[in-house]
Scaffold this motif. Structure first.
Motif, PDB file in Angstrom:
ATOM      1  N   GLU A 254      -3.366 -21.565   9.373  1.00  0.00           N
ATOM      2  CA  GLU A 254      -2.913 -21.690  10.756  1.00  0.00           C
ATOM      3  C   GLU A 254      -3.774 -22.700  11.517  1.00  0.00           C
ATOM      4  OE1 GLU A 254      -2.551 -17.875  12.620  1.00  0.00           O
ATOM      5  OE2 GLU A 254      -2.497 -18.758  14.624  1.00  0.00           O
ATOM      6  N   LEU A 255      -5.099 -22.592  11.353  1.00  0.00           N
ATOM      7  CA  LEU A 255      -6.005 -23.527  12.034  1.00  0.00           C
ATOM      8  C   LEU A 255      -5.793 -24.959  11.547  1.00  0.00           C
ATOM      9  CD1 LEU A 255      -9.229 -21.324  12.006  1.00  0.00           C
ATOM     10  CD2 LEU A 255      -8.074 -22.191  14.041  1.00  0.00           C
TER      11      LEU A 255
ATOM     12  N   LEU B 114      -6.655 -26.425   2.127  1.00  0.00           N
ATOM     13  CA  LEU B 114      -7.285 -25.767   3.264  1.00  0.00           C
ATOM     14  C   LEU B 114      -8.651 -26.348   3.617  1.00  0.00           C
ATOM     15  CD1 LEU B 114      -6.362 -22.038   2.529  1.00  0.00           C
ATOM     16  CD2 LEU B 114      -5.246 -23.640   4.089  1.00  0.00           C
ATOM     17  N   ALA B 115      -9.538 -26.465   2.648  1.00  0.00           N
ATOM     18  CA  ALA B 115     -10.930 -26.827   2.977  1.00  0.00           C
ATOM     19  C   ALA B 115     -11.558 -27.762   1.956  1.00  0.00           C
ATOM     20  CB  ALA B 115     -11.770 -25.564   3.117  1.00  0.00           C
TER      21      ALA B 115
ATOM     22  N   ALA C  61     -10.380 -25.867   9.111  1.00  0.00           N
ATOM     23  CA  ALA C  61      -9.990 -24.568   8.556  1.00  0.00           C
ATOM     24  C   ALA C  61     -10.830 -23.431   9.116  1.00  0.00           C
ATOM     25  CB  ALA C  61     -10.096 -24.588   7.028  1.00  0.00           C
ATOM     26  N   LEU C  62     -12.078 -23.744   9.522  1.00  0.00           N
ATOM     27  CA  LEU C  62     -12.965 -22.706  10.039  1.00  0.00           C
ATOM     28  C   LEU C  62     -13.063 -22.754  11.563  1.00  0.00           C
ATOM     29  CD1 LEU C  62     -15.899 -22.740   7.443  1.00  0.00           C
ATOM     30  CD2 LEU C  62     -13.827 -21.361   7.449  1.00  0.00           C
ATOM     31  N   GLY C  63     -12.352 -23.678  12.186  1.00  0.00           N
ATOM     32  CA  GLY C  63     -12.411 -23.779  13.642  1.00  0.00           C
ATOM     33  C   GLY C  63     -13.768 -24.232  14.147  1.00  0.00           C
ATOM     34  N   ILE C  64     -14.383 -25.178  13.438  1.00  0.00           N
ATOM     35  CA  ILE C  64     -15.714 -25.663  13.812  1.00  0.00           C
ATOM     36  C   ILE C  64     -15.587 -26.992  14.556  1.00  0.00           C
ATOM     37  CG2 ILE C  64     -17.858 -26.630  12.876  1.00  0.00           C
ATOM     38  CD1 ILE C  64     -17.567 -24.531  10.609  1.00  0.00           C
ATOM     39  N   THR C  65     -16.188 -27.073  15.743  1.00  0.00           N
ATOM     40  CA  THR C  65     -16.216 -28.321  16.507  1.00  0.00           C
ATOM     41  C   THR C  65     -17.648 -28.587  16.962  1.00  0.00           C
ATOM     42  OG1 THR C  65     -15.875 -27.312  18.669  1.00  0.00           O
ATOM     43  CG2 THR C  65     -13.889 -27.874  17.398  1.00  0.00           C
TER      44      THR C  65
END
Length: 199
Positions: free
Chosen positions: A116-117, A129-130, A139-143
């Motif tokens: 989804e991300l 995915l990653a 994929a991990l929602g890291i910014t």
DNA sequence: GGAGCGATGTCCT
DNA sequence: GGACATCGCTCCG
């Protein structure tokens, strides 16, 4: 669900190539809106300090790369090519620059949320995915704003690395990807034969 | 399945 | 102003 042993600061307080090799096979865990997202680290790159022309730390300390000169075990997240983030973990004792870039995960937990991300269908191939540093962050929602400078040796930070006791059978050392300077140094490490290595 | 290429923001020179 | 630790799409075989 019992948590596995978490890597402590001393683990990261070593040269980047040593830490890079040691991180292969470990599990990167991210707590995202109460859910565990996890994946096994299968591909990394080591970036040294002032003697590595390819490293962000090479030109000295700036506001952007300040994390690299701080204590080990801290996330260094930067924005690249106008659309992607890359996740690194700082190494070496405080004052000495160096880091490991996380390039690919084998997804273990939370695959539907990762899809989804990533903007993919829930049944998308796990390999999409990653596998790749930009994909991994998405994929991990890291910014950068949420994660640059956070301590990955603290459980409260929501991002840490666990050791589930497995070790890679064989590690391969290859040239790093996407750099021009010092491109020949074999500082990219992968779990040999793993399908989730990028490219 | 692989080579070529455009998109796009931030930092440092 | 240029470089940049990338990705996904197109086109071709």
């Amino acid at each position: 669900m019992p948590s596995l042993p978490m890597l402590a600061r001393e683990f990261y307080e070593r040269p980047p190539d040593t830490v890079a090799r040691a991180l292969l096979g470990k599990v990167l865990v991210r707590r995202h809106e109460g859910q565990r997202l996890a994946g096994r680290i299968v591909e990394v790159e080591a970036y040294q300090g002032l003697d590595d022309p390819a490293a962000h730390a090479f030109a000295g300390k700036t506001p952007r790369n300040a994390v690299l000169f701080g204590p080990p075990g801290v996330a260094y997240v930067y924005f690249i090519y106008g659309m992607h983030y890359c996740l690194n973990i700082s190494c070496e004792p405080e004052g000495q620059a160096g880091c490991v870039l996380l390039r690919a995960l084998e997804p273990l937990e939370g695959l539907e949320t990762m899809a989804e991300l990533r903007g993919l269908d829930a049944d998308a191939p796990p390999r999409l995915l990653a596998s790749g540093p930009g994909r991994l962050c998405q994929a991990l929602g890291i910014t950068r704003t949420t994660h640059n400078g956070i301590d990955v040796t603290s459980r409260r930070a929501g991002l840490h690395v666990e050791d589930d006791g497995t070790a890679p059978e064989k590690i391969e050392a290859l040239p790093r990807v996407g750099i021009r300077k010092a491109a020949e140094r074999p500082l990219r490490f992968v779990i040999a034969g793993n399908r989730f290595v990028s490219r």
